[in-house]
Design a protein around this motif. Structure first.
Motif, short mmCIF file in Angstrom:
data_model
loop_
_atom_site.label_atom_id
_atom_site.label_comp_id
_atom_site.label_asym_id
_atom_site.label_seq_id
_atom_site.Cartn_x
_atom_site.Cartn_y
_atom_site.Cartn_z
N LYS A 34 0.97 -1.18 -0.04
CA LYS A 34 -0.08 0.00 0.01
C LYS A 34 0.89 1.16 -0.01
N ILE A 35 0.44 2.12 -0.78
CA ILE A 35 1.27 3.42 -0.87
C ILE A 35 0.60 4.33 0.29
N GLU A 36 1.56 4.77 1.20
CA GLU A 36 1.17 5.69 2.41
C GLU A 36 0.79 7.20 2.03
N SER A 37 0.36 7.81 2.66
CA SER A 37 0.01 9.31 2.58
C SER A 37 1.38 10.20 2.12
N ASP A 38 2.59 9.76 2.71
CA ASP A 38 4.04 10.22 2.19
C ASP A 38 4.64 9.75 1.00
N TYR A 39 3.66 8.52 0.19
CA TYR A 39 4.40 7.97 -0.79
C TYR A 39 5.33 6.78 -0.34
N THR A 45 4.51 -8.52 3.56
CA THR A 45 5.57 -9.34 4.24
C THR A 45 6.86 -8.53 4.74
N PHE A 46 6.83 -6.83 4.51
CA PHE A 46 7.80 -6.19 5.05
C PHE A 46 7.11 -5.01 5.71
N PRO A 47 6.33 -4.95 6.80
CA PRO A 47 5.65 -3.99 7.46
C PRO A 47 6.32 -2.73 7.77
N VAL A 48 7.52 -2.53 7.86
CA VAL A 48 8.39 -1.49 7.85
C VAL A 48 8.20 -0.47 6.63
N LYS A 49 7.91 1.05 6.81
CA LYS A 49 7.72 1.73 5.77
C LYS A 49 8.93 1.79 4.74
N ILE A 50 8.74 2.00 3.61
CA ILE A 50 10.00 2.01 2.64
C ILE A 50 9.69 3.58 2.14
N PRO A 51 10.56 4.14 2.47
CA PRO A 51 10.43 5.92 2.05
C PRO A 51 10.49 5.77 0.45
N GLN A 52 9.76 6.83 0.06
CA GLN A 52 9.56 7.04 -1.62
C GLN A 52 11.20 7.63 -1.79
N GLY A 53 11.60 6.89 -3.04
CA GLY A 53 12.95 7.15 -3.24
C GLY A 53 13.79 5.58 -3.15
N ASP A 54 13.25 4.96 -2.16
CA ASP A 54 13.93 3.98 -1.65
C ASP A 54 13.33 2.56 -2.25
N TYR A 55 12.33 2.64 -3.13
CA TYR A 55 11.67 1.73 -3.62
C TYR A 55 11.60 2.12 -5.38
N THR A 56 11.56 1.15 -6.08
CA THR A 56 11.68 1.36 -7.38
C THR A 56 10.21 1.39 -8.27
N VAL A 100 3.80 -5.78 -5.96
CA VAL A 100 5.17 -5.60 -5.48
C VAL A 100 5.96 -6.77 -5.91
N ALA A 101 7.08 -6.56 -6.87
CA ALA A 101 8.02 -7.68 -6.96
C ALA A 101 9.22 -7.44 -6.22
N TRP A 102 9.75 -8.43 -5.64
CA TRP A 102 10.82 -8.21 -4.74
C TRP A 102 12.23 -8.85 -5.77
N VAL A 103 13.06 -7.89 -5.99
CA VAL A 103 14.34 -8.24 -6.84
C VAL A 103 15.34 -8.25 -5.87
N GLN A 104 15.80 -9.39 -5.42
CA GLN A 104 16.80 -9.52 -4.37
C GLN A 104 16.12 -8.91 -3.05
N ASN A 105 16.67 -7.65 -2.59
CA ASN A 105 16.29 -7.12 -1.33
C ASN A 105 15.62 -5.64 -1.87
N GLU A 106 15.36 -5.55 -2.92
CA GLU A 106 14.62 -4.17 -3.55
C GLU A 106 13.22 -4.62 -3.82
N ALA A 107 12.24 -3.87 -3.36
CA ALA A 107 10.69 -3.47 -3.79
C ALA A 107 10.68 -2.67 -5.12
N VAL A 108 9.96 -3.36 -5.93
CA VAL A 108 9.55 -2.94 -7.27
C VAL A 108 8.03 -2.74 -7.44
N VAL A 109 7.30 -1.56 -7.60
CA VAL A 109 6.01 -1.61 -7.64
C VAL A 109 5.85 -1.66 -9.03
#
Length: 114
Positions: A34-39, A45-56, A100-109
């Motif tokens: 899910k995209i949060e209010s701050d993107y 499976t990874f409930p810690v928020k990934i900041p915008q710019g840290d995912y592809t 979301v696809a996980w490519v190694q340890n990177e999330a890709v929307v």
């Protein structure tokens, strides 16, 4: 083990067992998020928020415009009626549920789920 006397069969069985075990131990490849209010992105499976710019983000969910042209129709006084259009594709918005696809340890929307 029944195949102990047959070295080749035993080796094949061990190899197949290792391959099957390593496949079942592989991490999840596709996930929902899910995209949060701050993107930021939060996935199931990874409930810690990934900041915008840290995912592809795949190109087609970045708010691009697609162009189309060609075709013709009657009814014009001039020309052959050929034309083109720009089709805007909506980008990500807060609250979007995404694939979301996980490519190694990177999330890709990949796309927005509706």
């Amino acid at each position: 083990m029944a195949f102990d006397a047959h070295a080749g069969t035993n080796k094949l069985a061990r190899t197949l067992h290792k391959r099957i075990k390593s496949m079942s131990d592989s991490p999840l490849v596709l996930d929902f998020g899910k995209i949060e209010s701050d993107y930021g992105l939060v996935t199931n499976t990874f409930p810690v928020k990934i900041p915008q710019g840290d995912y592809t983000v795949c190109r087609h969910v970045t708010g691009i415009s697609l162009g189309t042209s060609g075709g013709s129709h009657g009814g014009h006084e001039y020309g052959d009626g050929s034309h083109s259009h720009s089709i805007p594709v909506p980008g990500l918005s807060p609250g979007n549920h995404v694939l979301v696809a996980w490519v190694q340890n990177e999330a890709v929307v990949i796309d927005v789920i509706s």
